[in-house]
Design an enzyme around this catalytic site. Sequence first.
Site, PDB file in Angstrom:
ATOM      1  N   THR A   1       0.877  -1.005  -0.036  1.00 48.61           N
ATOM      2  CA  THR A   1       0.024   0.022  -0.084  1.00 48.61           C
ATOM      3  C   THR A   1       0.895   1.431  -0.009  1.00 48.61           C
ATOM      4  O   THR A   1       1.255   1.698  -0.964  1.00 48.61           O
ATOM      5  CB  THR A   1      -0.836  -0.108   1.217  1.00 48.61           C
ATOM      6  OG1 THR A   1      -0.145  -0.154   2.438  1.00 48.61           O
ATOM      7  CG2 THR A   1      -2.065  -1.142   1.041  1.00 48.61           C
TER       8      THR A   1
ATOM      9  N   LYS B   1       3.995  -6.815   4.253  1.00 50.70           N
ATOM     10  CA  LYS B   1       3.684  -5.703   3.804  1.00 50.70           C
ATOM     11  C   LYS B   1       3.602  -4.721   5.024  1.00 50.70           C
ATOM     12  O   LYS B   1       3.221  -5.249   5.965  1.00 50.70           O
ATOM     13  CB  LYS B   1       2.535  -5.425   2.846  1.00 50.70           C
ATOM     14  CG  LYS B   1       1.264  -5.740   3.110  1.00 50.70           C
ATOM     15  CD  LYS B   1       0.402  -4.631   4.033  1.00 50.70           C
ATOM     16  CE  LYS B   1       0.597  -3.439   3.224  1.00 50.70           C
ATOM     17  NZ  LYS B   1       0.113  -2.126   4.038  1.00 50.70           N
TER      18      LYS B   1
ATOM     19  N   THR C   1       2.503  -7.748  12.786  1.00 47.87           N
ATOM     20  CA  THR C   1       2.545  -6.258  12.334  1.00 47.87           C
ATOM     21  C   THR C   1       2.082  -6.158  10.674  1.00 47.87           C
ATOM     22  O   THR C   1       2.727  -6.841   9.963  1.00 47.87           O
ATOM     23  CB  THR C   1       4.020  -5.683  12.633  1.00 47.87           C
ATOM     24  OG1 THR C   1       4.210  -5.689  13.749  1.00 47.87           O
ATOM     25  CG2 THR C   1       3.530  -3.956  12.227  1.00 47.87           C
TER      26      THR C   1
ATOM     27  N   GLU D   1       6.614   4.997   6.969  1.00 47.57           N
ATOM     28  CA  GLU D   1       6.356   5.977   5.972  1.00 47.57           C
ATOM     29  C   GLU D   1       7.272   7.065   6.410  1.00 47.57           C
ATOM     30  O   GLU D   1       7.366   7.716   7.746  1.00 47.57           O
ATOM     31  CB  GLU D   1       4.997   6.214   6.340  1.00 47.57           C
ATOM     32  CG  GLU D   1       4.110   5.131   5.920  1.00 47.57           C
ATOM     33  CD  GLU D   1       2.442   5.333   6.399  1.00 47.57           C
ATOM     34  OE1 GLU D   1       1.599   4.503   5.782  1.00 47.57           O
ATOM     35  OE2 GLU D   1       2.356   5.934   7.414  1.00 47.57           O
TER      36      GLU D   1
ATOM     37  N   ASN E   1       0.240  10.581   5.665  1.00 43.74           N
ATOM     38  CA  ASN E   1      -0.825  10.247   6.349  1.00 43.74           C
ATOM     39  C   ASN E   1      -2.000  11.371   6.424  1.00 43.74           C
ATOM     40  O   ASN E   1      -3.078  11.050   6.328  1.00 43.74           O
ATOM     41  CB  ASN E   1      -0.614   9.795   7.991  1.00 43.74           C
ATOM     42  CG  ASN E   1       0.219   8.524   7.923  1.00 43.74           C
ATOM     43  OD1 ASN E   1      -0.693   7.642   7.772  1.00 43.74           O
ATOM     44  ND2 ASN E   1       1.536   8.396   8.130  1.00 43.74           N
TER      45      ASN E   1
ATOM     46  N   THR F   1      -6.903  10.825   0.354  1.00 45.53           N
ATOM     47  CA  THR F   1      -7.019  11.743  -1.001  1.00 45.53           C
ATOM     48  C   THR F   1      -5.897  11.669  -2.074  1.00 45.53           C
ATOM     49  O   THR F   1      -6.020  12.348  -3.076  1.00 45.53           O
ATOM     50  CB  THR F   1      -7.005  13.324  -0.405  1.00 45.53           C
ATOM     51  OG1 THR F   1      -5.819  13.541   0.326  1.00 45.53           O
ATOM     52  CG2 THR F   1      -8.311  13.619   0.265  1.00 45.53           C
TER      53      THR F   1
END
Length: 405
Positions: free
Chosen positions: A153, A180, A191, A278, A400, A405
């Site tokens: 993702t 992932k 996790t 991230e 995040n 969007t």
Amino acid sequence: MITFLADGHVTSPRGWQAAVAACGIKYAHRDDLALVVSDVPATAAAVFTTNAVKAAPVRYDMALMAQGGELRAVVINAGNANACTGTDGDAAAVAMARAVETALGLPMNSTFVMSTGTIGVPMPVEKIVRGINEAARRLSPDHGTVAARAIMTTDTRPKHCAVTVALPDGHTITIGGMAKGAGMIHPNMATMLAVVTTDATVPRAVLDTAMRRVLEVSFNSITIDGDTSTNDTLLVMANGMSGAPPITDLTSPAGTAFLAGLTAVCQYLAHAIVRDGEGATRFVTITVRGARSHVEAKQAAMAIARSPLVKTALFGADPNWGRVLCAIGYSGATVDPNRVVLSFGGMRVLENGLPLPFDEQAAHTLLDVPEVTIEADLKLGEGEATVWTCDFSYDYVRINAEYRT
């Protein structure tokens, strides 16, 4: 002896195949569904999220595992978590399993289901079933790496590996896996999503015990942001295709070797998740020793690892030892501030609760690198634990803030 295979993956063990498909669930022009299949029935063990809000596939899989038996396949989609989707979501999870079983002629209740992506969006079942049918026609032992890519993702790269394990009796087994995850990463269980396969023969009870032991020093020892997902799942499957004798005792030479191989794979995947956190710029190893117990050492280490103030300081390579000591203090572990010793990158900055004179620029330089270490000695006992995390950068907020969007 354990040997990592070059470009090893989830279908590196004997008797495993994979395939992918582009269903158009959320992402345009990329594969978003993976299918992993064993040539023969495989024993299985799994652990799931401890979040009280559990996605439909998690509930389906928990019921499936409670029935016992064996598995033949796991189907995974990216782009839609199928979480908080009501009875339609439950029906979608069942439909995914039945589609695999029908397409491959497998027994009912032999397919495990995983989903990852946005929470609260209805699952496009027709697209998923169409993708499953396409993937079922393209199964190959060579598709393990593309399977790892299809389940991503916000990941920036696929996470997969495999090892061979030379058993004392001369047989060789292989253990492979894929995972992932890059955000919403925090135990306790596993996790995000991880699938581990092996061609060893391991009875289910033994496999379950092995998985839970390894879990403690791999997936349950990482955190990115302190958020435990609604979909977290670790699945381990053993199909026995290696021809090696069954591993029935984890304290035997063969059992010890199997545990070591499983640990190597799960730690590699867990570290890969943290390295791909991230917006992460640093991979951080935190070791706490001298605690009254392993449990308290891990409490303290995890408090440091998930502290936003520590993580932002690490992004700036700021040797702000006060934030580390503060996290230890509220961790719940027994602490005598007058005994604590802290080090950044091997440089001691605090001893017996008092700051030491140190070169701020040199300490900054030690932290301004991709691999960072923090060590704390509580000097109260023999307890020790190591956990892994990453820093918080500007990009973590951006990713995040814009996720939907």
